[in-house]
Write a protein that holds these residues in place. Structure first.
Motif, PDB file in Angstrom:
ATOM      1  N   ALA A 120       0.826  -1.209   0.000  1.00  0.00           N
ATOM      2  CA  ALA A 120       0.000   0.000   0.000  1.00  0.00           C
ATOM      3  C   ALA A 120       0.857   1.255   0.000  1.00  0.00           C
ATOM      4  CB  ALA A 120      -0.911   0.008   1.221  1.00  0.00           C
ATOM      5  N   ALA A 121       0.297   2.301  -0.563  1.00  0.00           N
ATOM      6  CA  ALA A 121       0.924   3.615  -0.447  1.00  0.00           C
ATOM      7  C   ALA A 121       0.919   3.995   1.039  1.00  0.00           C
ATOM      8  CB  ALA A 121       0.149   4.628  -1.276  1.00  0.00           C
ATOM      9  N   GLU A 122       1.850   4.846   1.437  1.00  0.00           N
ATOM     10  CA  GLU A 122       1.991   5.202   2.847  1.00  0.00           C
ATOM     11  C   GLU A 122       0.671   5.675   3.443  1.00  0.00           C
ATOM     12  OE1 GLU A 122       4.643   8.114   5.690  1.00  0.00           O
ATOM     13  OE2 GLU A 122       5.389   7.578   3.714  1.00  0.00           O
ATOM     14  N   ASP A 158      -6.121   0.446  -7.859  1.00  0.00           N
ATOM     15  CA  ASP A 158      -5.838   1.778  -8.384  1.00  0.00           C
ATOM     16  C   ASP A 158      -4.391   2.144  -8.080  1.00  0.00           C
ATOM     17  OD1 ASP A 158      -6.332   4.446  -9.374  1.00  0.00           O
ATOM     18  OD2 ASP A 158      -6.430   5.079  -7.286  1.00  0.00           O
ATOM     19  N   GLY A 159      -3.698   2.715  -9.032  1.00  0.00           N
ATOM     20  CA  GLY A 159      -2.284   3.037  -8.898  1.00  0.00           C
ATOM     21  C   GLY A 159      -1.942   3.920  -7.712  1.00  0.00           C
ATOM     22  N   GLU A 160      -2.874   4.752  -7.250  1.00  0.00           N
ATOM     23  CA  GLU A 160      -2.603   5.629  -6.110  1.00  0.00           C
ATOM     24  C   GLU A 160      -2.707   4.885  -4.782  1.00  0.00           C
ATOM     25  OE1 GLU A 160      -5.065   9.068  -6.406  1.00  0.00           O
ATOM     26  OE2 GLU A 160      -4.249   9.621  -8.348  1.00  0.00           O
ATOM     27  N   LEU A 161      -3.294   3.677  -4.795  1.00  0.00           N
ATOM     28  CA  LEU A 161      -3.477   2.897  -3.580  1.00  0.00           C
ATOM     29  C   LEU A 161      -2.232   2.075  -3.239  1.00  0.00           C
ATOM     30  CD1 LEU A 161      -5.491   2.124  -1.360  1.00  0.00           C
ATOM     31  CD2 LEU A 161      -6.421   0.409  -2.913  1.00  0.00           C
ATOM     32  N   VAL A 162      -1.389   1.811  -4.245  1.00  0.00           N
ATOM     33  CA  VAL A 162      -0.215   0.962  -4.050  1.00  0.00           C
ATOM     34  C   VAL A 162       1.060   1.675  -4.484  1.00  0.00           C
ATOM     35  CG1 VAL A 162      -1.491  -1.203  -4.252  1.00  0.00           C
ATOM     36  CG2 VAL A 162      -0.588  -0.146  -6.299  1.00  0.00           C
ATOM     37  N   THR A 163       2.210   1.143  -4.009  1.00  0.00           N
ATOM     38  CA  THR A 163       3.499   1.762  -4.345  1.00  0.00           C
ATOM     39  C   THR A 163       4.157   1.131  -5.561  1.00  0.00           C
ATOM     40  OG1 THR A 163       4.684   0.267  -2.870  1.00  0.00           O
ATOM     41  CG2 THR A 163       3.953   2.355  -1.936  1.00  0.00           C
TER      42      THR A 163
END
Length: 85
Positions: free
Chosen positions: A11-13, A66-71
């Motif tokens: 996940a993104a931070e 979604d690309g913004e949800l993961v790193t």
């Protein structure tokens, strides 16, 4: 033959709980024999599904979030069960 599909994402931070909720809400076109979801340090989420299928069978898989949800892109692996293990 039993096949295990593994799906792992980071996940993104600050968004680990959101990723966990997202993946828990994902339904597959067919139900697996078994499905388990795990979390780990560094905001990682792992899903393992078990199938009664040949190793190279076409099986439903979880999508990319979604690309913004993961790193990074999701990591995927396929394993077959080994007798005596």
């Amino acid at each position: 033959m039993t096949i295990a599909l593994m799906w792992e994402a980071r996940a993104a931070e600050g968004r680990a709980e959101e990723l966990l909720a997202w993946v828990s809400g994902q339904r597959l076109a067919e139900p697996p024999l078994r499905r388990e979801t795990f979390r780990a340090p560094e905001d990682r989420v792992l899903v393992i599904t078990w199938w009664d299928a040949d190793y190279d069978a076409v099986l439903p898989e979880l999508p990319e979030p979604d690309g913004e949800l993961v790193t990074r892109a999701v990591h995927r692996w396929r394993f077959e069960s080994v007798a005596g293990g």
